[in-house]
Scaffold this motif. Structure first.
Motif, PDB file in Angstrom:
ATOM      1  N   TRP A  62     109.454 112.816  44.707  1.00  0.00           N
ATOM      2  CA  TRP A  62     109.975 112.257  44.462  1.00  0.00           C
ATOM      3  C   TRP A  62     110.352 110.892  45.669  1.00  0.00           C
ATOM      4  O   TRP A  62     109.510 110.837  47.015  1.00  0.00           O
ATOM      5  CB  TRP A  62     111.249 112.521  44.700  1.00  0.00           C
ATOM      6  N   CYS A  63     110.374 109.265  45.533  1.00  0.00           N
ATOM      7  CA  CYS A  63     110.783 108.620  46.380  1.00  0.00           C
ATOM      8  C   CYS A  63     112.100 108.376  47.299  1.00  0.00           C
ATOM      9  O   CYS A  63     113.322 108.423  45.988  1.00  0.00           O
ATOM     10  CB  CYS A  63     111.117 107.270  45.439  1.00  0.00           C
ATOM     11  N   GLU A  64     111.978 108.694  48.682  1.00  0.00           N
ATOM     12  CA  GLU A  64     113.330 108.971  49.102  1.00  0.00           C
ATOM     13  C   GLU A  64     114.516 107.983  48.722  1.00  0.00           C
ATOM     14  O   GLU A  64     115.498 107.515  49.206  1.00  0.00           O
ATOM     15  CB  GLU A  64     113.152 108.437  50.585  1.00  0.00           C
ATOM     16  N   GLN A  65     113.952 106.772  49.212  1.00  0.00           N
ATOM     17  CA  GLN A  65     114.389 104.961  48.427  1.00  0.00           C
ATOM     18  C   GLN A  65     115.525 105.061  47.325  1.00  0.00           C
ATOM     19  O   GLN A  65     116.378 105.157  47.215  1.00  0.00           O
ATOM     20  CB  GLN A  65     113.647 104.325  48.366  1.00  0.00           C
ATOM     21  N   THR A  66     114.755 105.921  45.515  1.00  0.00           N
ATOM     22  CA  THR A  66     115.644 105.311  44.960  1.00  0.00           C
ATOM     23  C   THR A  66     115.837 107.518  43.905  1.00  0.00           C
ATOM     24  O   THR A  66     116.509 107.664  43.617  1.00  0.00           O
ATOM     25  CB  THR A  66     114.368 104.596  43.419  1.00  0.00           C
ATOM     26  N   LYS A  67     115.471 108.311  44.862  1.00  0.00           N
ATOM     27  CA  LYS A  67     115.472 109.636  44.274  1.00  0.00           C
ATOM     28  C   LYS A  67     114.903 109.985  42.683  1.00  0.00           C
ATOM     29  O   LYS A  67     115.296 110.947  42.244  1.00  0.00           O
ATOM     30  CB  LYS A  67     117.075 110.033  44.223  1.00  0.00           C
ATOM     31  N   GLN A  68     113.739 109.302  42.909  1.00  0.00           N
ATOM     32  CA  GLN A  68     113.221 109.276  41.583  1.00  0.00           C
ATOM     33  C   GLN A  68     111.928 110.079  41.270  1.00  0.00           C
ATOM     34  O   GLN A  68     111.828 110.449  42.775  1.00  0.00           O
ATOM     35  CB  GLN A  68     112.717 108.218  40.857  1.00  0.00           C
TER      36      GLN A  68
ATOM     37  N   LEU B 201     106.696 105.084  40.317  1.00  0.00           N
ATOM     38  CA  LEU B 201     108.115 106.698  41.115  1.00  0.00           C
ATOM     39  C   LEU B 201     108.532 105.775  41.633  1.00  0.00           C
ATOM     40  O   LEU B 201     107.875 105.791  42.856  1.00  0.00           O
ATOM     41  CB  LEU B 201     107.040 107.820  41.287  1.00  0.00           C
ATOM     42  N   GLY B 202     109.463 105.519  41.535  1.00  0.00           N
ATOM     43  CA  GLY B 202     110.388 104.656  41.856  1.00  0.00           C
ATOM     44  C   GLY B 202     109.714 102.813  43.005  1.00  0.00           C
ATOM     45  O   GLY B 202     109.293 102.846  41.908  1.00  0.00           O
TER      46      GLY B 202
END
Length: 216
Positions: free
Chosen positions: A21-27, A121-122
């Protein structure tokens, strides 16, 4: 732009399903959700992320078994593997019966992957590398920023993927590792389909199947 991942061992084959997951977007994306959908769902919930995609490296049962169920549950697309592996996806019912799994229906991914494709991803981009040999449509997924590669069943710590399956090709597998994975960089950390993570540098030195000295 931090990328996070956790490895969730699933099925009696202890296959490494990765939640990225992308830490910024949580995607988030799942790589190779081979089974145990409830365990995978718990990991998604624990991470506090939103599943956006499912990515498959190849079509074997222990890497794809929970894909359809999770795609339906979360309303997401299944992306990959290469189209050459569709015959494995078509045979999932037979495979699940053979290995004593719950019945799994065949499916067609939303999108096949091929060499040179990219995944998003994000805020992160991933490169798709076609690495045939274990299966003809096998792909690896590489994140250049963190120097991490998800390689499915192509390469393991101290070993390589089996090539005794229909449409496997040992020579192609060796070429995939040496000509497609090694150029990504010695410092790359790889997440294999089974077993511990490793580094390309270590495998180039000591892997008894593909170490550099075997080919010099």
């Amino acid at each position: 732009m931090s990328l996070q991942y956790t490895i969730i061992p699933v099925t009696p084959f202890q296959q490494n399903c990765s939640l990225i997951w992308c830490e910024q977007t949580k995607q988030a994306a799942l790589v190779d959700p081979g089974g145990d959908p409830d365990r995978i769902s718990q990991a998604i919930e624990k991470a506090g992320v939103e599943l956006a995609q499912i990515w498959l490296t190849h079509g074997h049962l222990d890497h794809v078994g929970a894909s359809s169920q999770l795609a339906t549950k979360y309303g997401v697309d299944i992306i990959g593997p290469g189209e050459q592996d569709q015959f494995w996806l078509d045979g999932l019912g037979q495979q699940s019966q053979m290995f004593g799994f719950d019945p799994i229906e065949s499916f067609t991914p939303t999108r096949y992957l091929k060499d040179g494709d990219t995944l998003s991803l994000g805020e992160h981009q991933f490169d798709v590398v076609h690495v045939p040999g274990h299966t003809p449509g096998h792909v690896a997924i590489f994140h250049p920023q963190s120097q991490t590669a998800w390689v499915g069943d192509v390469l393991f710590c101290g070993s390589i993927g089996r090539t005794d399956f229909p449409q496997s090709d040992h020579a192609a597998l060796i070429r995939s590792i040496r000509e497609k994975l090694w150029p990504l960089g010695e410092q790359v950390t790889f997440v294999p389909g089974h077993g511990p993570e490793g580094q390309f540098a270590e495998e180039r030195r000591n892997n008894p199947f593909v170490a550099d000295q075997l080919f010099s």
